[in-house]
Scaffold this active site. Sequence first.
Site, PDB file in Angstrom:
ATOM      1  N   SER A  24      -1.212   3.114   5.377  1.00  0.00           N
ATOM      2  CA  SER A  24      -1.055   2.710   6.777  1.00  0.00           C
ATOM      3  C   SER A  24      -0.470   3.823   7.656  1.00  0.00           C
ATOM      4  CB  SER A  24      -0.192   1.451   6.873  1.00  0.00           C
ATOM      5  OG  SER A  24      -0.886   0.377   6.279  1.00  0.00           O
ATOM      6  N   LYS A  75       5.084 -10.517   2.298  1.00  0.00           N
ATOM      7  CA  LYS A  75       4.291 -11.231   3.302  1.00  0.00           C
ATOM      8  C   LYS A  75       4.704 -12.704   3.470  1.00  0.00           C
ATOM      9  CE  LYS A  75       0.059  -8.463   3.085  1.00  0.00           C
ATOM     10  NZ  LYS A  75      -1.400  -8.502   2.988  1.00  0.00           N
ATOM     11  N   ASP A 111      -5.240  -9.768   8.352  1.00  0.00           N
ATOM     12  CA  ASP A 111      -6.175  -9.471   7.257  1.00  0.00           C
ATOM     13  C   ASP A 111      -7.540 -10.119   7.495  1.00  0.00           C
ATOM     14  OD1 ASP A 111      -4.437  -7.880   5.770  1.00  0.00           O
ATOM     15  OD2 ASP A 111      -3.595  -9.592   4.693  1.00  0.00           O
TER      16      ASP A 111
END
Length: 286
Positions: A24, A75, A111
């Site tokens: 990322s 997450k 996502d």
Amino acid sequence: MADSRETFVNHAFVAGYPIKHSRSPLIHGHWLEQLGLSGSYERIEVEPANFPQFMGSLKDGSSGFCGGNVTIPHKEIACRLADKPDELSTELGAANTLWRENGLIWATNTDGAGFTANLDDLAPGWEKAERAVILGAGGASRAVIQAVRDRGFREVHVVNRTVARARELADRFGEKVHAHSLDALAEVTVGAGLFVNTTSLGMDGEQAPTIDFSTMRDGAIVTDIVYVPLRTPFLRQAEEQGVATVDGLGMLLHQAAPGFERWFGVRPEVDAKLRQMIIDDMESHP
Ligand code: ATR
């Protein structure tokens, strides 16, 4: 100190444990440079036990970040601890994108949007079918199931080695989603317009099951969310059978864009140069 968003704008993070392999920073760094923005995006290793404290420092402003990404294993807890998780992340029970606004932590999950944007980009019209087959019922499959359901597929068939996990997702995502064990794979693939692999099968040179994709409808697409290797055994089989494929790298690139826009104020572009840069990086640091 006054609660001013300005103070924190332009510094973002990706938090995970471990985090050193995250690509990322490369993606966001490329966009910052391309757009001439003076922001930063950095990797932060946060041990699971320290995550609540990390969220606290994001919320009270002491971290200096305006937001960031969270990845494995944070997450789920990020979604639970956020003040304002949106509908998508709440249904998934997992968030990957956080931002601070008016002293509160907002959260979403990009996502699924990354998955659909990749197909919109490389296989326009992919969603014009009734039936989709999703192989796998792990954490990574959830956003894909949600996104496919929300793009209007009437039947979403989740096929998994452990059928109980597929059933749990069918219950979570509603009546369009059906659960099956692996022995139903051939049957549900007949007439499908989309096949997605969300399992780790075929990674690291491991054997992948043979699948007959030729029974899918005309114009069908086979895709994989695994992008190492880029041409996974599932994609190779589909190509050999004359079925169109889309690899999973674009999902990684596209899921990053909404966060970037949120933190830095400009919608970035996923282009061939960015894609090549990540491919080169994967080749030099497998
Ligand atoms: P992730 O969160 O990355 O999706 P996961 O939760 O471990 O990872 O899920 C991995 C997926 O790959 C699951 O669907 C798993 O099937 P099970 O639910 O039965 O474990 C699937 N998978 C992994 N190895 C497999 C194998 N050898 N054969 C069949 N399915 C496999």
